[in-house]
Design a protein around this motif. Structure first.
Motif, PDB file in Angstrom:
ATOM      1  N   LEU A   7       0.826  -1.212   0.000  1.00 10.27           N
ATOM      2  CA  LEU A   7       0.000   0.000   0.000  1.00 10.27           C
ATOM      3  C   LEU A   7       0.859   1.261   0.000  1.00 10.27           C
ATOM      4  O   LEU A   7       0.581   2.220  -0.725  1.00 10.27           O
ATOM      5  CB  LEU A   7      -0.924   0.003   1.217  1.00 10.27           C
ATOM      6  CG  LEU A   7      -2.096  -0.983   1.202  1.00 10.27           C
ATOM      7  CD1 LEU A   7      -2.863  -0.905   2.512  1.00 10.27           C
ATOM      8  CD2 LEU A   7      -3.024  -0.701   0.034  1.00 10.27           C
ATOM      9  N   TYR A  11       0.890   3.897  -3.011  1.00  2.62           N
ATOM     10  CA  TYR A  11       0.491   5.282  -2.742  1.00  2.62           C
ATOM     11  C   TYR A  11       1.591   6.255  -3.148  1.00  2.62           C
ATOM     12  O   TYR A  11       1.320   7.314  -3.722  1.00  2.62           O
ATOM     13  CB  TYR A  11       0.163   5.429  -1.257  1.00  2.62           C
ATOM     14  CG  TYR A  11      -0.429   6.771  -0.882  1.00  2.62           C
ATOM     15  CD1 TYR A  11      -1.513   7.297  -1.574  1.00  2.62           C
ATOM     16  CD2 TYR A  11       0.092   7.509   0.179  1.00  2.62           C
ATOM     17  CE1 TYR A  11      -2.066   8.515  -1.234  1.00  2.62           C
ATOM     18  CE2 TYR A  11      -0.453   8.728   0.536  1.00  2.62           C
ATOM     19  CZ  TYR A  11      -1.528   9.229  -0.175  1.00  2.62           C
ATOM     20  OH  TYR A  11      -2.069  10.447   0.174  1.00  2.62           O
ATOM     21  N   VAL A  54      -6.205   5.524   1.606  1.00  5.38           N
ATOM     22  CA  VAL A  54      -4.926   4.858   1.889  1.00  5.38           C
ATOM     23  C   VAL A  54      -4.249   5.325   3.177  1.00  5.38           C
ATOM     24  O   VAL A  54      -3.800   4.481   3.967  1.00  5.38           O
ATOM     25  CB  VAL A  54      -3.966   4.987   0.689  1.00  5.38           C
ATOM     26  CG1 VAL A  54      -2.600   4.373   1.021  1.00  5.38           C
ATOM     27  CG2 VAL A  54      -4.559   4.287  -0.525  1.00  5.38           C
ATOM     28  N   LEU A 252      -9.639  -2.909  -3.472  1.00  2.00           N
ATOM     29  CA  LEU A 252      -8.259  -2.419  -3.446  1.00  2.00           C
ATOM     30  C   LEU A 252      -7.747  -2.161  -4.858  1.00  2.00           C
ATOM     31  O   LEU A 252      -7.014  -1.203  -5.099  1.00  2.00           O
ATOM     32  CB  LEU A 252      -7.344  -3.437  -2.749  1.00  2.00           C
ATOM     33  CG  LEU A 252      -7.365  -3.478  -1.227  1.00  2.00           C
ATOM     34  CD1 LEU A 252      -6.375  -4.524  -0.725  1.00  2.00           C
ATOM     35  CD2 LEU A 252      -7.027  -2.120  -0.629  1.00  2.00           C
ATOM     36  N   ILE A 256      -7.061   1.648  -5.524  1.00  2.00           N
ATOM     37  CA  ILE A 256      -5.649   1.950  -5.258  1.00  2.00           C
ATOM     38  C   ILE A 256      -4.760   1.608  -6.453  1.00  2.00           C
ATOM     39  O   ILE A 256      -3.964   2.431  -6.902  1.00  2.00           O
ATOM     40  CB  ILE A 256      -5.164   1.189  -4.000  1.00  2.00           C
ATOM     41  CG1 ILE A 256      -5.945   1.687  -2.781  1.00  2.00           C
ATOM     42  CG2 ILE A 256      -3.668   1.376  -3.794  1.00  2.00           C
ATOM     43  CD1 ILE A 256      -5.860   0.791  -1.591  1.00  2.00           C
TER      44      ILE A 256
END
Length: 289
Positions: A7, A11, A54, A252, A256
């Motif tokens: 993650l 990000y 996030v 997700l 993301i």
């Protein structure tokens, strides 16, 4: 820990990639065209999209106690829904831009003028936020009977519906109607646009001309496939029909991974963007005029 690292890395790439696209499209005069105006909007959207969920997910993964306030959950739900719907509409607007560029090239400057592009972008943002308020109100008004554990990484409609202690079918029907408006109508318009584009491209005699025309749409087609495929899977079927873990992974991906991939797809597969990077980056880092 592996999820935290994935993650955090995703990000970081998302921030760097989208900020780079925004800077290049803003600073390079050659990219002051409708196509890159909408791409800048998409980059701003993707940056906000991931920031909505996030950072809090990273905090929760790093802590033993995983919580979110009710106000935070409501804000996350409204903003995430709004930005997701905005992306649906923006991708449809971008497909119309490509249709005009390929099928009506002589009228492109007249049709896709500055004020028309501005109105289309404003329509996408405002319509999406209006839809978000309606869907969020329907979701938050269901009785939960004290159920407070959201079995998800963030506050999303399917996960919150599963907290209900009452029959959610009427609410699901209303949410399905709004999802059809926001998801299926834009994707239908996109398919129609690309149907006309395909017809126009096939009429071009030279292979080089066909490749050039198709190249202007290729990146957009990849982004549309990634985003719509997962979003339709999540929102156009009853929450009870999806497994919890699979639903989390799909969320997700479009919440993301897709925003991370968008700038990479546009920068790596777009000649104009790559050339603009070469012109703009030396000016930024070495202060050259």
């Amino acid at each position: 820990m592996p999820l935290f690292v994935v993650l955090l890395l995703s990000y970081t790439i998302t921030i760097f990639g989208n900020v780079s696209i925004m800077m290049v499209c803003t600073l390079d005069p050659k990219l002051h065209t409708p196509m890159y105006f909408f791409l800048t909007n998409l980059s701003i959207l993707d940056l906000c999209y991931t920031t909505t969920t996030v950072p809090h997910m990273l905090v929760n993964i790093g802590c033993n106690k995983k919580t979110i306030s009710y106000a935070g959950c409501v804000a996350q739900l409204i903003i995430f829904l709004a930005l997701g719907a905005t992306e649906c509409l923006l991708l449809a607007v971008m497909s119309f831009d490509r249709y005009v560029a390929v099928c009506r090239p002589l009228h492109y400057v007249v049709i896709m003028n500055y004020w028309f592009c501005l109105r289309m972008a404003a329509f996408s943002w405002l319509t999406a936020f209006g839809n978000s308020v309606l869907q969020s109100s329907l979701t938050l008004n269901i009785p939960r009977c004290g159920h407070q554990e959201v079995d998800h990484f963030f506050c999303e409609v399917p996960a919150l519906l599963k907290l209900s202690c009452a029959d959610t079918k009427p609410v699901e029907a209303e949410l399905f109607f709004f999802s059809v408006l926001i998801l299926l109508i834009p994707v239908t318009l996109i398919l129609i646009s690309y149907g006309f584009i395909a017809q126009a491209v096939l009429k071009i005699r030279s292979a080089e001309g066909r490749q050039k025309a198709f190249g202007t749409c290729e990146s957009h087609m990849i982004v549309v496939s990634l985003f719509y495929g997962t979003a339709i899977y999540m929102y156009l079927q009853p929450p009870s029909s999806t497994s919890k873990d699979w639903g989390k992974m799909v969320s997700l991906f479009y919440g993301i991974i897709t925003p991370m991939l968008n700038p990479l797809i546009y920068s790596l597969r777009n000649k104009d963007i790559k050339e603009a990077f070469k012109r703009v980056m030396p000016r930024i880092f070495f202060c050259k005029k």
